[in-house]
Scaffold this active site. Sequence first.
Site, PDB file in Angstrom:
ATOM      1  N   GLY A   1       0.776  -1.236   0.000  1.00 37.28           N
ATOM      2  CA  GLY A   1       0.000   0.000   0.000  1.00 37.28           C
ATOM      3  C   GLY A   1       0.806   1.283   0.000  1.00 37.28           C
TER       4      GLY A   1
ATOM      5  N   HIS B   1       0.148   0.931 -13.408  1.00 33.47           N
ATOM      6  CA  HIS B   1       0.896  -0.241 -13.864  1.00 33.47           C
ATOM      7  C   HIS B   1       2.378   0.126 -13.934  1.00 33.47           C
ATOM      8  CE1 HIS B   1       1.633  -3.988 -15.928  1.00 33.47           C
ATOM      9  NE2 HIS B   1       2.337  -3.321 -16.818  1.00 33.47           N
TER      10      HIS B   1
ATOM     11  N   ASP C   1     -10.467  -0.960 -18.781  1.00 29.84           N
ATOM     12  CA  ASP C   1     -11.510  -1.471 -19.662  1.00 29.84           C
ATOM     13  C   ASP C   1     -11.569  -2.981 -19.477  1.00 29.84           C
ATOM     14  OD1 ASP C   1      -9.319  -2.421 -20.990  1.00 29.84           O
ATOM     15  OD2 ASP C   1      -9.573  -1.191 -22.790  1.00 29.84           O
TER      16      ASP C   1
HETATM   17  C1  GRF Z   1       3.012  -1.089  -7.688  1.00 30.90           C
HETATM   18  O1  GRF Z   1       4.220  -1.204  -8.385  1.00 30.90           O
HETATM   19  C2  GRF Z   1       1.866  -1.093  -8.659  1.00 30.90           C
HETATM   20  O2  GRF Z   1       2.149  -0.427  -9.836  1.00 30.90           O
HETATM   21  C3  GRF Z   1       1.729  -2.571  -8.903  1.00 30.90           C
HETATM   22  O3  GRF Z   1       1.884  -3.163  -7.637  1.00 30.90           O
HETATM   23  C4  GRF Z   1       2.735  -2.340  -6.851  1.00 30.90           C
HETATM   24  C5  GRF Z   1       1.976  -2.039  -5.599  1.00 30.90           C
HETATM   25  O4  GRF Z   1       2.730  -1.362  -4.675  1.00 30.90           O
HETATM   26  N1  GRF Z   1       0.506  -2.878  -9.586  1.00 30.90           N
HETATM   27  P1  GRF Z   1       2.072  -0.768  -3.350  1.00 30.90           P
HETATM   28  O5  GRF Z   1       1.206  -1.853  -2.721  1.00 30.90           O
HETATM   29  O6  GRF Z   1       1.286   0.447  -3.733  1.00 30.90           O
HETATM   30  O7  GRF Z   1       3.247  -0.441  -2.474  1.00 30.90           O
END
Ligand code: GRF
Length: 220
Positions: free
Chosen positions: A15, A112, A144
């Site tokens: 998080g 992402h 989407d």
């Molecule tokens: C991030 O790199 C996000 O882009 C990916 O998972 C990771 C999550 O990190 N989908 P966090 O839980 O926000 O620290």
Amino acid sequence: MSKKLRIGVLASGGGTNLQSIIDRCQDDSLDAEIAVVICNNPGAGALERAAQAGIANRCINHRDFSSRGDFDTAVVSALQESGVELVVLAGFMRIITQTFIDAFPDRVINIHPALLPSFPGLHVQQQAIDYGARFSGCTVHFVDGGVDTGPILIQAVVPVLQDDTAETLAARILEQEHRIYPRAIQLIAENRVHINGRQVSIDPACPASRSAIVNPALED
Ligand code: GRF
């Protein structure tokens, strides 16, 4: 003072993206309030971060549901009960169904850790290194029906360095995630974001960065 955008954050893990949004809400640089945080994993650090910040949080464990659709219906109900206007996927490691998208049309965003459309899916930092890409980065996009395929709102670019591991590259990308995700939410809160097919326009427009970056750097 104008009404704040009510967001629901979905997370599966530590998080840190959630934390960057909490921090920007707290310092008032983001005109949003987190109505609820929902995690699919009972031990998720994101639940702890929400609790620490005094934000309503719930674990809805996908393992308790017999189908993806049933799980999504439960999550959608929880978001609707909290009056959520924008759903923010922040490290949410579940693929969401059409039921979900229909409940929040053009109102679900994801971050992402790659420069889409390159490297959708999982383990993308390692994929960028294995491919020999000179740049990677992160992308905030609308969700989407596909996996990491929706219209792109904002991206940040980072170099891939010669001695990078998946971990060092992930850390460099994550630092940028924490900058662009709150920014994307703020643009939506300001009602400046419009989707037209694959194009996302921002009105009034943000200043665009016009300089090119080269990696490895040119020697001059
Ligand atoms: C991030 O790199 C996000 O882009 C990916 O998972 C990771 C999550 O990190 N989908 P966090 O839980 O926000 O620290």
